[in-house]
Design an enzyme around this catalytic site. Sequence first.
Site, short mmCIF file in Angstrom:
data_model
loop_
_atom_site.label_atom_id
_atom_site.label_comp_id
_atom_site.label_asym_id
_atom_site.label_seq_id
_atom_site.Cartn_x
_atom_site.Cartn_y
_atom_site.Cartn_z
N ARG A 15 0.83 -1.21 0.00
CA ARG A 15 0.00 0.00 0.00
C ARG A 15 0.87 1.26 0.00
O ARG A 15 2.05 1.23 0.34
CB ARG A 15 -0.92 0.01 1.23
CG ARG A 15 -1.98 -1.04 1.23
CD ARG A 15 -2.67 -1.17 2.58
NE ARG A 15 -1.80 -1.74 3.61
CZ ARG A 15 -2.16 -1.95 4.87
NH1 ARG A 15 -3.38 -1.61 5.27
NH2 ARG A 15 -1.31 -2.48 5.73
N LYS A 75 1.66 2.11 7.50
CA LYS A 75 2.00 1.36 8.71
C LYS A 75 2.88 2.19 9.64
O LYS A 75 3.52 3.15 9.24
CB LYS A 75 2.73 0.06 8.34
CG LYS A 75 1.85 -0.95 7.63
CD LYS A 75 0.63 -1.35 8.44
CE LYS A 75 0.98 -2.17 9.66
NZ LYS A 75 -0.21 -2.50 10.48
N TYR A 94 -1.36 4.46 10.72
CA TYR A 94 -1.77 3.48 11.72
C TYR A 94 -0.61 3.32 12.70
O TYR A 94 0.51 3.01 12.29
CB TYR A 94 -2.08 2.12 11.07
CG TYR A 94 -3.35 2.09 10.25
CD1 TYR A 94 -4.59 2.24 10.86
CD2 TYR A 94 -3.30 1.91 8.87
CE1 TYR A 94 -5.76 2.21 10.11
CE2 TYR A 94 -4.47 1.88 8.11
CZ TYR A 94 -5.69 2.04 8.75
OH TYR A 94 -6.85 2.01 7.99
N HIS A 96 -1.10 1.74 16.24
CA HIS A 96 -1.29 0.52 17.03
C HIS A 96 -0.29 0.43 18.18
O HIS A 96 0.41 -0.57 18.36
CB HIS A 96 -1.17 -0.73 16.13
CG HIS A 96 -2.22 -0.80 15.06
ND1 HIS A 96 -3.57 -0.93 15.35
CD2 HIS A 96 -2.14 -0.75 13.70
CE1 HIS A 96 -4.27 -0.97 14.22
NE2 HIS A 96 -3.42 -0.87 13.21
N GLU A 118 -6.35 4.71 13.46
CA GLU A 118 -7.31 3.81 14.09
C GLU A 118 -8.13 4.45 15.21
O GLU A 118 -9.10 3.85 15.67
CB GLU A 118 -6.60 2.55 14.61
CG GLU A 118 -5.68 2.76 15.78
CD GLU A 118 -4.25 3.06 15.38
OE1 GLU A 118 -3.36 2.93 16.24
OE2 GLU A 118 -4.03 3.44 14.20
N LEU A 240 -12.01 -6.51 18.64
CA LEU A 240 -11.33 -5.22 18.65
C LEU A 240 -11.85 -4.34 19.77
O LEU A 240 -13.06 -4.16 19.92
CB LEU A 240 -11.53 -4.49 17.31
CG LEU A 240 -11.05 -3.03 17.28
CD1 LEU A 240 -9.52 -2.99 17.27
CD2 LEU A 240 -11.59 -2.29 16.07
N ASP A 270 -2.86 -6.94 14.89
CA ASP A 270 -2.32 -5.57 14.99
C ASP A 270 -2.35 -5.07 16.43
O ASP A 270 -1.52 -4.24 16.82
CB ASP A 270 -3.13 -4.61 14.11
CG ASP A 270 -2.55 -4.49 12.71
OD1 ASP A 270 -1.32 -4.60 12.58
OD2 ASP A 270 -3.33 -4.29 11.77
#
Length: 362
Positions: A15, A75, A94, A96, A118, A240, A270
């Site tokens: 991506r 990421k 993201y 995480h 997120e 989640l 994740d």
Amino acid sequence: MTIGVPKEIKIGETRVSMTPSLCRRCVSLGARVLIEKRAGVVAGFTDAEYRAAGATLVGDPSRIWRAADLILKVKEPLPDEYSLLQDGQTIFTYLHLAAGPELAKVLLKKNILGIAYETVEGVDGSFPLLKPMSQIAGRLSIQIGAYFLQSQHGGSGVLLGGIPGTMPGHVVVVGAGNSGRHAVQMAVGMGARVSVLDLDTRRLESLDMEYRGRVVTLMSNPANIESEVADADLLIGAVLIPAAKAPIVVKAKTVARMRPGSVIVDIAIDQGGCIESIRPTSHEKPVYNEHGVIHYAVPNMPALVGRTATLGLTQATEPYLVMLVSRGVDRALAEHEGLHRGVNTRGGKITYPAVAKALGYA
């Protein structure tokens, strides 16, 4: 504002955080955009398209990190990128962090303003930047599970849809959020027997009405989990808690009761994973066998469909990026509560309560 778009370096990542059309829009708003050469090639976007959209193509990623006010990624930064982060820089990606204590320490030390995709919220309390990747991961989980169930991959040789005169495969989905619902949709479409477990009765009622009894809906409690998982050909972990570390809902002793050659796909990896026997894998080595069960836990699963994932992600991030560019970071965060909720680190502190709690800062 100078926006930096480095090429993603996570194993198997395809991506890119900015499409040529999004680049063109940012440039039209007065931003300078630096993009690493070939950053979008695997997702189907050429350097020539970015150049035509007004971007400056850069060969050395360190130049991008040094010059950018805002780093736009897909990421989280990896250890090889920690030294490239500039003190006081803003990063939009993201993160995480609940599953990444070392990264959290680096962001705090360097006073990084970390805005996590997120945890950005919509006006209805949803998570619009998490949603498209959850949908993709949910759908992919069934494709991946079906693949590894094949005998030549060490699976039990079960065809999820079965054929007349045989039982279809049994898919068990733990968690009925975005990713879980999309896993259910794909599994039903393939003709599998599907059971889904969740704590929210409203979600279960919604699935029951949508599929008119074709899906077994159960409350997520230890007894139901143990009985359903033991009979599963394919187990999908889709639990989640936004920004927090995923709770362990399937114990290793329960996994050990599954039939040999069964498959587990943990979409929650994740955030640490929701299955006790799970550990992160990669696109190069996506599975391992434990208790006779195949485990798949690739954190960047949507990279398997890089173009679709890139388009889905950038459609979602565009309005927020436009706010940051047109109003400036501080003003955009002050004026938009949902974007402000995306802030996980600022001024050397963890600002998102669930992340702080998960990492022991609260």
